[in-house]
Design a protein around this motif. Sequence first.
Motif, mmCIF file in Angstrom:
data_model
loop_
_atom_site.group_PDB
_atom_site.id
_atom_site.type_symbol
_atom_site.label_atom_id
_atom_site.label_comp_id
_atom_site.label_asym_id
_atom_site.label_seq_id
_atom_site.Cartn_x
_atom_site.Cartn_y
_atom_site.Cartn_z
ATOM 1 N N ASP A 1 0.765 -1.281 0.070
ATOM 2 C CA ASP A 1 -0.055 0.062 -0.055
ATOM 3 C C ASP A 1 0.973 1.194 0.053
ATOM 4 N N PRO A 2 0.832 2.002 -1.194
ATOM 5 C CA PRO A 2 0.060 2.052 -2.277
ATOM 6 C C PRO A 2 0.596 0.944 -3.242
ATOM 7 N N CYS B 1 -8.363 0.670 -4.626
ATOM 8 C CA CYS B 1 -9.229 1.901 -4.533
ATOM 9 C C CYS B 1 -8.305 3.065 -4.748
ATOM 10 N N LYS B 2 -8.866 4.090 -5.368
ATOM 11 C CA LYS B 2 -7.870 5.345 -5.575
ATOM 12 C C LYS B 2 -7.608 6.059 -4.270
ATOM 13 N N THR B 3 -8.708 6.156 -3.436
ATOM 14 C CA THR B 3 -8.251 6.480 -1.904
ATOM 15 C C THR B 3 -9.019 5.732 -0.959
ATOM 16 N N ARG B 4 -8.611 5.739 0.379
ATOM 17 C CA ARG B 4 -9.247 4.901 1.482
ATOM 18 C C ARG B 4 -8.946 5.516 2.516
ATOM 19 N N GLU C 1 -4.539 1.272 -1.605
ATOM 20 C CA GLU C 1 -4.724 2.287 -2.559
ATOM 21 C C GLU C 1 -3.978 2.060 -3.800
ATOM 22 N N ARG D 1 -1.932 3.987 -7.225
ATOM 23 C CA ARG D 1 -1.276 5.227 -7.557
ATOM 24 C C ARG D 1 -1.002 5.313 -9.206
#
Length: 346
Positions: free
Chosen positions: A179-180, A289-292, A312, A314
Amino acid sequence: MPEIAPLPADYAAWLADLKTRIHGAQQRATLAVNRELVLLYWQIGRDILERQGREGWGAKVIERLAQDLRNAFPDMKGFSPRNLKYMRGFAEAWPDGEFVQEVLAQLPWYHQLALLDKLKSADERRWYAAKAIEHNWSRNVLVMQIETRLLARQGQAVTNFPLALPKPQSDLARESLKDPYRFDFLGLSDEAQEREIEHALVKHVTEFLLELGAGFAYVGRQVLLTVGGDEFFIDLLFYHLKLRCFVVIELKAGAFKPEHLGQLGFYLTAIDRDMKSAHDNPTIGLLLCKTRNKVVAEYALGDKTQPMGIAEYRLVESLPAELQTSLPSIEQIERALAGDVDDEQP
């Protein structure tokens, strides 16, 4: 024209076995030469360090030593002033000769230069050296893993593995996720949608597998599941050779939402019932996901019994400013060594 006698029935198998043995012997010979070279360079570097400390050697002595060694061994490369300074730096960075002999000598000299130039911490150098040996990384892959900060990202996904999986599988599973995740090799903008990302990942599956890490094998994209007569499609399906289980990866172009885990859990159940064999471990799910929000992710996983992770990704990421300014790129290293590249080979 004379007739060619027919070959024995087992000739092809015997020839294949010979080729394998010859290739193995060549590899062992190369490794042996590399091992001796690295140990020699460490010993030379240690001697230079000792004499500099005891007798106050300066740069001119290094240049004279390089000239004398080249004159004495005209057919042996590697004695440029720059390379001698690297030998000194190598010995200074690794004062434990036993560790150099037992561990570092397994890596080629170019790998040693990358560890010296790209990392300042002894602990980080040890970690990346161990991973390079474990996974047989090339020098370029080693540099890429350092520049993308693998050490800082590995094992950082939010998971429920300690509760959902037995040890030691839970530890291995946790270390298998990051992550990420960095997908900047796809050349996509931050506005890319799920299907676009998914298609690009499959198109660049070699780079994707490298980013996922050792052990992942690609199974398919948009894998069809039929449950009760209805059709469902898994974004990406992998099999992890070390964990001996399927890994379902679901992509979300926006922020993480707790309801995403319901869909992921459904896919895990379907895979376990319809695809998993008796020898496979429970299927693992990874939601990218793009953000969390980390706290929300931890709460969402709190009551889940199936092994899941949330991380996430990138699409566009550059190195931190301090890394860009303090560490040269591999191209800069190669340009700086332009006159001495051949010198560093056995």
